[in-house]
Design a protein around this motif. Structure first.
Motif, short mmCIF file in Angstrom:
data_model
loop_
_atom_site.label_atom_id
_atom_site.label_comp_id
_atom_site.label_asym_id
_atom_site.label_seq_id
_atom_site.Cartn_x
_atom_site.Cartn_y
_atom_site.Cartn_z
N VAL A 112 0.83 -1.18 0.00
CA VAL A 112 0.00 0.00 0.00
C VAL A 112 0.87 1.24 0.00
N GLY A 113 0.48 2.23 -0.77
CA GLY A 113 1.23 3.47 -0.76
C GLY A 113 0.66 4.41 -1.78
N ALA A 114 0.94 5.67 -1.60
CA ALA A 114 0.45 6.66 -2.56
C ALA A 114 1.22 6.51 -3.87
N ASN A 115 0.77 7.22 -4.88
CA ASN A 115 1.44 7.17 -6.19
C ASN A 115 2.88 7.59 -6.08
N GLY A 116 3.73 6.87 -6.79
CA GLY A 116 5.13 7.30 -6.87
C GLY A 116 5.90 7.16 -5.59
N GLN A 117 5.44 6.33 -4.67
CA GLN A 117 6.16 6.18 -3.41
C GLN A 117 7.07 4.97 -3.38
N GLY A 118 7.10 4.22 -4.44
CA GLY A 118 8.08 3.13 -4.48
C GLY A 118 7.51 1.75 -4.66
N LYS A 119 6.19 1.60 -4.80
CA LYS A 119 5.62 0.25 -4.92
C LYS A 119 6.11 -0.45 -6.18
N THR A 120 5.95 0.24 -7.32
CA THR A 120 6.35 -0.40 -8.57
C THR A 120 7.85 -0.62 -8.62
N THR A 121 8.62 0.32 -8.06
CA THR A 121 10.08 0.15 -8.03
C THR A 121 10.44 -1.10 -7.25
N LEU A 122 9.76 -1.31 -6.13
CA LEU A 122 10.04 -2.51 -5.33
C LEU A 122 9.72 -3.76 -6.13
N ILE A 123 8.55 -3.77 -6.76
CA ILE A 123 8.15 -4.96 -7.51
C ILE A 123 9.12 -5.22 -8.66
N LYS A 124 9.59 -4.16 -9.31
CA LYS A 124 10.55 -4.34 -10.40
C LYS A 124 11.86 -4.95 -9.89
N HIS A 125 12.23 -4.60 -8.67
CA HIS A 125 13.44 -5.21 -8.11
C HIS A 125 13.25 -6.70 -7.91
N LEU A 126 12.03 -7.08 -7.50
CA LEU A 126 11.78 -8.50 -7.25
C LEU A 126 11.86 -9.31 -8.53
N LEU A 127 11.59 -8.67 -9.67
CA LEU A 127 11.61 -9.40 -10.93
C LEU A 127 12.95 -9.30 -11.64
N GLY A 128 13.88 -8.57 -11.08
CA GLY A 128 15.14 -8.37 -11.77
C GLY A 128 15.07 -7.32 -12.86
N LEU A 129 13.97 -6.57 -12.92
CA LEU A 129 13.88 -5.51 -13.92
C LEU A 129 14.69 -4.30 -13.50
#
Lengths: 562, 139, 300
Positions: C37-54
């Motif tokens: 959970v988090g507001a827009n642009g707070q790091g959620k997608t960045t975290l998920i991309k790290h988990l995928l190696g992106l």
């Protein structure tokens, strides 16, 4: 930005400025190369009119085609979205006319300015006169027509029909123009004459009218796209086609059989994504030289330049296909000015080395098919026309140059060429992947190279005073290339960008390549001497094919893993 | 088994499930020995995580409402046991607490609440007898 | 204790001058649904991309199934099902081609499950992806992500922009995935009531930092919403320990506090406030209290 016009121009400038700079760089590079070449031959207007005409003809051809086939709108030719490239503008408060005309005028102007710049530069440096107004108008007209063909249709079929129509109209009208002049000399000589492209006002009127018609057609077409309408004629034809195709699909559904493995799946994916396009281009391209040869035969029945032309085209076409293919194969998408690898491609559970290998395989296979088909077309044409003896003459001349070599040397030469070809595909792929990541570095490199070309041309005219510099450069580059290759290989192996098996295969092929190169060198060395810096450079270049297998997966990895 | 989840009052979801099952048992809509839906099915029905259902079933088991039969399903326990009666009392007590709290908020005295209860009880009895008379007439 | 499926340790990431992630650490265990959970642009997608190696972990470490997703893309991505925020799918493929292609990459592909989902969602196999609406694209992407029964299901904003029916379908798939042994699901969402309904565990991210983590039920039981009435109108409230936010509606204040409710009541009583209502705070209220504009929690 106070008006929509300013906003649109700003947007166009921002999305195309790098490409424009790149184009300018390429043009300048090319011009300087040509100047150096012209200087070498010592041909000027004053001394040798005939050869000057040939030179001028060739250069005009190259300049015009170079400026017309610019990157910005050529990219829209093979875009995923058929039709107008600036779709975001549909929801903005601008009329369709403005939305179409502003980018169209921008693209035409940049093409014309590019042409004027290159032509003037060449004319000034080499002293050979190039008629500017006529050619500039031709460039403008051509660009407008190709843009119209690219933006108006709403389907792939429409796009191809449009582009081919424009191409045919171009060839047809030019043929009429040439015949009208009733010049007995061969076409290239005639075209190069300094008064050939000096045109009467009627021609300019025709160009203007053509541009206007093209613009109007484009505006109508884009307006239809804006409001979700289709070209009725197009859909009518297409619906007939799809009806015809739908029946066999219903009967056989091969789409249900699962793939035998992920490699098979990835090959299918790459083939569908860009291989089919490459094949289509490969199949259709021979029509162009065929048309040119037929028209040439008809205009000049005496001279028989067909075999030479075919030979040149057959030699060039694999590289052209390779260029097209590797641009598509990278999988990078240009989305409103930014280049990126799609998340779908980046999350494939396949190692980078394997992904690159499959891309190279598809490029190689499609190029090969195109190459063979081009050869077959040449053979077909020659059989129909019946000029096999011209081919024999060429064969004899070539054998005379090469001398007497046993048959297996041909095998060595061919295998060498094939390996070099695959490694150049790999380098092109790596280049296509690296370039969007570091555009500034690349541009800086181009500037430096351009400076050196200028220097080299100047030096050539002044008796090679800087020879020690070039020798030093030769050694320097060989060292740099050598170290660079080792470094790239090391990095690729450490980060496991390329798997052990793939690298093993590449290594074996590379050994074959080294062996064949050495053999050729040993065989050829008594005939002519090679200066030492060139030798050093060649030795370091031997490492490049192997490094190429490492660089492309590394480039893909940096896209995948940010 | 009809259960509704609400996110409004901040009560944990598993607690809501437990409470509603308790109510269904106490009001006789779930019989003793009846099998509760499998964890997965109930999770999909309510759109909550399986873990929540696991928690709910676990809580019910420790409160004696249900029992597990060697890993093959969860069943409603016999409600005639004194434990069951205690649970039913708890349900009513909760209702009473809510009523009393609201009454206090609205400034009603306890006697006024008792009067209200008596009136409502009389009204309820009247309507029940009316209905049974009608049923006898038309039945 | 089961082995951690995902381990993120002190992960930081900067894009230019923006700090997308700041010293983030978390673990994911199998068998649970995790809400991000988090507001827009707070790091959620960045975290998920790290988990995928992106994204390559430049500071800190990321381990999925015990492996670095950048070094072992094949092993990690094979066991992960991912639905991206942009629903990034090849436009030219048909739905059945997409499934057939994805199936080749995941040996545990269950074609009957894929067919069942296709039928439940009512998708036409022969349609091209570019012709699909937003909701259908999400559905197609979801089938491709879930049909191979992944050990870890990663959904980035799965419900955003979708109607209630499709949202239910998505939640259903998450439940079915996690109901199998040893699976976990992580989904990020703006719809807090969905996260509240569907998560066992919550990670709340604000400005790249993990501001709240824990079992959802425990979080809700800990955070309370108090309605406080003051005899006289108060301009502002003095800072009180454990009070996360305070919002004024006339004479009544809504206060969200974490933990020691009794102490807060006493502190409020000292300044003349009477607590008229207490209840557990909903996830939305907790979220707004912690990261919203009235938030008093200034954790540096």
């Amino acid at each position: 930005m106070r008006t929509p016009l300013q906003a649109m121009l700003w947007e166009l400038w921002r999305t195309s400025r790098l490409e424009l700079l790149f184009r300018v760089g390429i043009h300048v590079f090319f011009i300087l190369f040509l100047c150096g070449f012209t200087a070498e031959t010592g041909v000027t207007e004053g001394t040798n009119i005939g050869e000057a005409n040939v030179l001028r003809g060739v250069i005009i051809l190259m300049l015009v085609s170079g400026c017309v086939f610019s990157i910005t709108w050529l990219a829209s030719l093979d875009n995923q979205h058929i039709g107008f490239s600036f779709r975001l503008g549909f929801s903005r408060p601008v009329s369709t006319t403005a939305l179409v005309l502003v980018p169209m005028i921008y693209l035409v102007s940049t093409a014309v300015v590019g042409f004027l710049f290159s032509a003037t530069l060449y004319g000034t440096l080499s002293g050979i006169f190039i008629p500017l107004p006529g050619l500039a108008s031709i460039v403008a007209c051509l660009v407008t027509c190709f843009i119209a063909a690219s933006w108006s249709p709403t389907s792939m079929a429409g796009k191809w029909i449009g582009t081919i129509t424009v191409a045919i109209a171009l060839i047809g009208s030019y043929t009429v123009f040439h015949i009208q002049r009733q010049d007995p000399e061969p076409w290239i000589l005639a075209m190069g004459k300094s008064d050939y492209f000096v045109l009467a006002w009627q021609y300019y009127a025709v160009f203007l009218v053509t541009c206007a018609i093209a613009a109007v057609v484009t505006v109508i077409g884009v307006d239809r796209q804006r409001h979700g309408d289709d070209w009725e004629i197009g859909t009518f034809i297409l619906s007939g086609v799809t009806r015809f195709r739908a029946q066999p699909k219903a009967l056989a559904s091969p789409a249900t059989k699962p793939f035998t493995g992920r490699v098979a799946a990835q090959i299918w994916y790459e083939m569908r994504r860009f291989g089919c396009k490459m094949l289509l281009i490969g199949v259709l391209t021979p029509l162009l030289p065929l048309a040119a040869v037929c028209i040439g035969d008809w205009l000049n029945p005496n001279t028989d330049f067909a075999p030479v032309m075919w030979l040149v085209i057959i030699f060039i076409c694999p590289f052209a296909y390779q260029l097209v293919g590797s641009d598509e194969a990278t999988g990078l998408r240009r989305k409103q000015g930014a280049t990126e690898l799609s998340v779908f491609d980046a999350t494939r559970s396949m190692p980078n080395g394997q992904l690159i290998a499959i891309k190279l395989l598809v490029i190689a296979v499609c190029s090969l098919i195109g190459f063979v088909w081009m050869g077959m077309t040449a053979g077909l044409h020659s059989t129909v026309v019946g000029n096999w003896d011209s081919w024999d003459k060429i064969g004899e001349t070539t054998s005379a140059i090469i001398g007497d070599v046993p048959g297996y040397w041909w095998l060595v030469g061919i295998s060498n060429a094939l390996l070099l070809y695959v490694s150049s595909s790999s380098m092109l792929l790596a280049f296509g992947l690296w370039l969007p990541l570091y555009p500034t570095r690349y541009f800086a490199g181009v500037v430096v190279a351009f400076f050196h070309i200028v220097l080299a041309v100047w030096d050539a005219k002044n008796g090679w005073a800087l020879q020690p510099l070039w020798i030093a450069y030769g050694y320097l580059f060989s060292v740099v290339i050598f170290i660079g290759c080792i470094f790239a290989l090391r990095k690729a192996l450490i980060t496991r960008a390329i798997g052990k098996r793939l690298f093993g295969c590449a290594f074996c092929l590379w050994l074959i390549y080294i062996g064949s190169s050495l053999a050729i060198y040993v065989k050829a060395s008594p005939s002519f001497a090679i200066p030492t810096p060139v030798l050093a450079l060649s030795i370091s270049l031997l490492l490049v094919p192997l490094a190429a297998t490492a660089i492309a997966p590394l480039a893909l990895a940096s896209h995948r893993h940010g | 088994m009809r259960i509704e989840i609400s996110l409004q009052d901040g009560v944990p979801i598993y607690r809501q499930i437990v409470n509603q099952v308790k109510y269904l048992i106490a009001s006789g809509q779930l019989d003793a020995g009846e099998e509760l839906p499998p964890i997965r099915t109930l999770a999909e029905q309510l759109l909550v995580t399986p873990n929540t259902i696991v928690k709910a079933y676990g809580a019910m088991e420790s409160e004696g409402l249900v029992y597990k039969r060697h890993g093959a399903g969860t069943y409603v326990a016999d409600m005639k046991s004194p434990l069951a009666r205690k649970e039913q009392k708890k349900i009513l007590a909760q209702r009473a607490d809510a009523l009393l709290a609201e009454a206090s908020q609205l400034n009603f005295t306890f006697d006024e609440v008792l009067d209200l209860l008596r009136n409502r009880h009389t009204a309820l009895n009247k309507s029940i007898s009316k209905e049974s008379n009608n049923a006898r007439k038309h039945g | 204790m089961p082995e951690n499926m995902v381990e993120v340790h002190q992960l930081s990431r900067q894009f230019g001058t923006t700090r997308a992630l700041d010293g983030l650490s978390l673990e994911v265990q199998p068998g649970l649904v995790y809400g991000l959970v988090g507001a827009n642009g707070q790091g959620k997608t960045t975290l998920i991309k790290h988990l995928l190696g992106l994204l390559r972990a430049k500071q800190g470490s990321v381990r999925v199934f015990g492996m670095d997703p950048v070094k072992h893309p094949v092993n990690v991505l094979q066991r992960v099902g991912y639905l991206s925020e942009e629903r990034d799918l090849p436009e030219w493929m048909r739905i059945d081609e997409l499934l057939r292609y994805t199936a080749a990459y995941h040996p545990k592909w269950d074609q009957s499950y894929a067919d069942e989902l296709l039928e439940t969602f009512g998708l036409d196999k022969a349609r091209k992806i570019k012709e699909l609406s937003k909701g259908m694209r999400a559905q197609a992407g979801l089938i491709a992500a879930a049909a191979h029964r992944p050990e870890l299901l990663l959904l980035d904003e799965p419900s955003t922009g979708l109607d209630a029916v499709v949202r239910k379908d998505i939640l259903n798939v998450i439940i079915r995935t996690v109901a199998d042994e040893g699976r976990a699901a992580i989904f990020s969402s703006h719809l807090l009531d969905e996260v509240e309904q569907m998560s066992d565990y919550v990670f709340m991210i604000d400005q790249g930092k993990l501001v709240l983590r824990g079992n959802l039920d425990k979080i809700k039981e800990q955070h309370h919403l108090l309605s406080v009435r003051f005899a006289t109108s108060q301009e502002t409230l003095p800072p009180i320990d454990d009070v996360l936010s305070a919002e004024q509606h006339g004479k009544t204040w809504s206060i969200v506090c974490n933990g020691a409710t009794q102490k807060v009541r006493e502190s409020l009583g000292e300044i003349g406030g009477e607590v008229t209502q207490t209840r557990n705070a909903s996830l939305q209220e907790i979220f707004v209290a912690r990261v919203g504009r009235n938030s008093l929690s200034l954790e540096e």
